[in-house]
Design a protein around this motif. Structure first.
Motif, PDB file in Angstrom:
ATOM      1  N   ALA A 187       0.835  -1.193   0.000  1.00  0.00           N
ATOM      2  CA  ALA A 187       0.000   0.000   0.000  1.00  0.00           C
ATOM      3  C   ALA A 187       0.870   1.242   0.000  1.00  0.00           C
ATOM      4  N   ALA A 188       0.393   2.274  -0.680  1.00  0.00           N
ATOM      5  CA  ALA A 188       0.996   3.594  -0.597  1.00  0.00           C
ATOM      6  C   ALA A 188      -0.120   4.596  -0.350  1.00  0.00           C
ATOM      7  N   VAL A 189       0.155   5.578   0.483  1.00  0.00           N
ATOM      8  CA  VAL A 189      -0.823   6.624   0.796  1.00  0.00           C
ATOM      9  C   VAL A 189      -0.173   7.968   0.496  1.00  0.00           C
ATOM     10  N   ILE A 190      -0.777   8.715  -0.430  1.00  0.00           N
ATOM     11  CA  ILE A 190      -0.265  10.030  -0.809  1.00  0.00           C
ATOM     12  C   ILE A 190      -1.103  11.093  -0.121  1.00  0.00           C
ATOM     13  N   GLY A 191      -0.479  11.822   0.805  1.00  0.00           N
ATOM     14  CA  GLY A 191      -1.186  12.828   1.592  1.00  0.00           C
ATOM     15  C   GLY A 191      -1.475  12.303   2.982  1.00  0.00           C
ATOM     16  N   CYS A 192      -0.812  12.854   3.996  1.00  0.00           N
ATOM     17  CA  CYS A 192      -0.895  12.292   5.348  1.00  0.00           C
ATOM     18  C   CYS A 192      -1.481  13.284   6.348  1.00  0.00           C
ATOM     19  N   GLY A 193      -2.591  13.907   5.956  1.00  0.00           N
ATOM     20  CA  GLY A 193      -3.419  14.593   6.931  1.00  0.00           C
ATOM     21  C   GLY A 193      -4.216  13.564   7.711  1.00  0.00           C
ATOM     22  N   GLY A 194      -5.302  13.991   8.340  1.00  0.00           N
ATOM     23  CA  GLY A 194      -6.076  13.074   9.159  1.00  0.00           C
ATOM     24  C   GLY A 194      -6.598  11.873   8.396  1.00  0.00           C
ATOM     25  N   VAL A 261      -2.844   2.208  -4.163  1.00  0.00           N
ATOM     26  CA  VAL A 261      -2.353   3.553  -3.876  1.00  0.00           C
ATOM     27  C   VAL A 261      -3.559   4.421  -3.531  1.00  0.00           C
ATOM     28  N   ILE A 262      -3.526   4.989  -2.352  1.00  0.00           N
ATOM     29  CA  ILE A 262      -4.635   5.811  -1.862  1.00  0.00           C
ATOM     30  C   ILE A 262      -4.238   7.272  -1.964  1.00  0.00           C
ATOM     31  N   GLU A 263      -5.001   8.043  -2.719  1.00  0.00           N
ATOM     32  CA  GLU A 263      -4.751   9.467  -2.888  1.00  0.00           C
ATOM     33  C   GLU A 263      -5.651  10.217  -1.903  1.00  0.00           C
ATOM     34  N   ALA A 274      -0.454   8.920  -8.101  1.00  0.00           N
ATOM     35  CA  ALA A 274      -1.046   7.657  -7.640  1.00  0.00           C
ATOM     36  C   ALA A 274      -1.318   6.722  -8.811  1.00  0.00           C
ATOM     37  N   PHE A 275      -1.765   7.279  -9.929  1.00  0.00           N
ATOM     38  CA  PHE A 275      -2.049   6.471 -11.122  1.00  0.00           C
ATOM     39  C   PHE A 275      -0.811   5.704 -11.568  1.00  0.00           C
ATOM     40  N   LEU A 286      -9.245   7.167  -4.777  1.00  0.00           N
ATOM     41  CA  LEU A 286      -9.321   8.595  -4.497  1.00  0.00           C
ATOM     42  C   LEU A 286     -10.231   8.813  -3.297  1.00  0.00           C
ATOM     43  N   VAL A 287      -9.661   9.315  -2.191  1.00  0.00           N
ATOM     44  CA  VAL A 287     -10.458   9.655  -1.023  1.00  0.00           C
ATOM     45  C   VAL A 287     -10.310  11.132  -0.671  1.00  0.00           C
ATOM     46  N   GLY A 288      -9.250  11.784  -1.185  1.00  0.00           N
ATOM     47  CA  GLY A 288      -9.124  13.223  -1.039  1.00  0.00           C
ATOM     48  C   GLY A 288     -10.239  13.921  -1.798  1.00  0.00           C
ATOM     49  N   VAL A 289     -10.751  15.021  -1.246  1.00  0.00           N
ATOM     50  CA  VAL A 289     -11.905  15.707  -1.843  1.00  0.00           C
ATOM     51  C   VAL A 289     -11.428  16.838  -2.757  1.00  0.00           C
ATOM     52  N   PRO A 290     -11.668  16.734  -4.074  1.00  0.00           N
ATOM     53  CA  PRO A 290     -11.269  17.803  -4.985  1.00  0.00           C
ATOM     54  C   PRO A 290     -12.285  18.943  -4.974  1.00  0.00           C
ATOM     55  N   THR A 291     -11.893  20.080  -5.520  1.00  0.00           N
ATOM     56  CA  THR A 291     -12.832  21.177  -5.721  1.00  0.00           C
ATOM     57  C   THR A 291     -13.504  21.003  -7.084  1.00  0.00           C
ATOM     58  N   PRO A 292     -14.663  21.648  -7.296  1.00  0.00           N
ATOM     59  CA  PRO A 292     -15.415  21.410  -8.535  1.00  0.00           C
ATOM     60  C   PRO A 292     -14.671  21.754  -9.817  1.00  0.00           C
TER      61      PRO A 292
END
Length: 371
Positions: A187-194, A261-263, A274-275, A286-292
């Motif tokens: 596993a890889a996780v990109i972005g390590c906020g909460g 790979v979890i973005e 991640a791709f 993709l679990v990070g929330v993008p803007t519109p």
């Protein structure tokens, strides 16, 4: 009779939040009144304040919450006064196509309270509030659909258990439910906020190895290591795609990237990383929330075809609260899931705006309002 309580409201786009008095109705059919004990300050609340979700101002913010049911309306059988609950925004309807085919975690018509909470004072008295994710828990009490209340072990610490209501569940579920990580997978996780750190914790619970955490902030990478990351990558100093591939190949002969790979950032450039960081037939979540306004990067279609695998988005960690919340609280009580590690600070209701600033600067995993 309706009650008046203090609550945090966002009146307009980008304006600082305010602590005001609101009216909370008695619960009607299918509704529950919950005395909030703790509520995490989630990035989604900031999205609401910034108008990044919709423009239905004023918003009653807060949704990562735990508390005690104070009263229920007619036709409520699942919870009763005195129950300790974690609030959720997936109160499944049981009638939509997803529910009828057995995929309750994808319910298309989740329930919220029918009655509206309103502003109590000033020239806008009586104005209906839009509760964040149908919850609105930066308030001493809130009104929700009874199905939004998930009973858990009442001995659990509210400030920790409440975080399952959104961000921690989103990360854990992205790894366990959406990514389907197991032993023998990397596993890889990109972005390590909460959310990203919770995804690391989920990968560790699932037995994945290696678990590679990627960020540009040393503090966040250290938090990821404490939650189970076997390797950390500072993507401001080295190419994360090349490093993920290198680490995966050290563990599994012939690997050309991580199996999952979890973005957890929600940006096109990190999604593209991640791709390409996936192994052949690997999964991108993709679990990070993008803007519109954000768009998928311009990728050669042959690269998608040639690598195979799956590109997924994770809604709420594809969780089913009635199944997942009690299990995860039990793991927390057993010492197998350190929810306390996500609580960076406990604050009061007047400190939410300052907590947004700390979040913006990456100083916390979670600030938690304690009532």
């Amino acid at each position: 009779m309706p009650q008046q309580v203090r609550a945090v409201v966002a009146r307009s786009k980008g304006a600082p939040v305010e602590v005001v008095t609101i009216n909370v109705p008695d619960p009607g059919p299918g509704e529950a009144l919950v005395q909030v004990q703790a509520c995490g300050v989630c990035h989604t609340d900031l999205h609401y304040r910034e108008g990044g979700i919709n423009d239905d101002f004023p918003f009653l913010l807060g949704h990562e919450a735990a508390g005690v049911v104070e009263a229920v309306g007619p036709e409520v059988t699942g919870v009763q006064p005195g129950d300790f609950v974690v609030l959720n925004w997936r109160a499944v309807c049981g009638q939509c196509r997803a529910c009828k085919r057995g995929d309750l975690q994808y319910c298309f018509a989740t329930h919220n309270a029918t009655q509206k909470m309103t502003l109590a004072d000033g020239p806008d008295a009586g104005t209906e509030l839009s509760p964040a994710l149908g919850i609105g828990a930066f308030a001493e009490k809130t009104l929700v659909a009874a199905g939004q209340c998930t009973k858990v072990d009442p001995s659990a610490r509210a400030a920790a258990a409440g975080l399952l209501g959104c961000g921690v569940m989103a990360g854990l579920g992205a790894a366990i439910n959406t990514g389907a990580l197991t032993r023998g997978k990397s596993a890889a996780v990109i972005g390590c906020g909460g959310v990203g750190v919770a995804a690391v914790a989920g990968a560790a619970l699932a037995g994945a190895s290696p678990i590679i955490a990627v960020d540009i902030d040393a503090k966040k990478l250290e938090a990821a290591r404490k939650m189970g990351a076997t390797h950390t990558v500072d993507s401001s100093q080295e190419d994360p795609v090349a490093r993920i591939k290198e680490i995966a190949a050290e563990y599994y002969d012939g690997a050309d990237g991580a199996d999952v790979v979890i973005e957890a950032v929600g940006r096109p450039e990190t999604w593209q990383q991640a791709f390409y960081a996936r192994d052949l037939a690997g999964t991108l979540v993709l679990v990070g929330v993008p803007t519109p306004d954000m768009k998928v990067p311009d990728l050669p279609l042959i690269d998608f075809f040639g690598r195979g695998g799956a590109l997924k988005s994770s809604w709420y960690g594809d969780c089913l609260p009635s199944r997942d919340f009690p299990m995860l609280v039990d793991l927390y009580q057993q010492g197998r899931l350190d929810l306390d590690a996500f609580v960076s600070e406990e604050i009061g209701i007047d400190d939410v705006e300052a907590a947004f600033d700390k979040m913006h600067h990456g100083d916390v995993l979670r600030s938690v309002v304690v009532f």
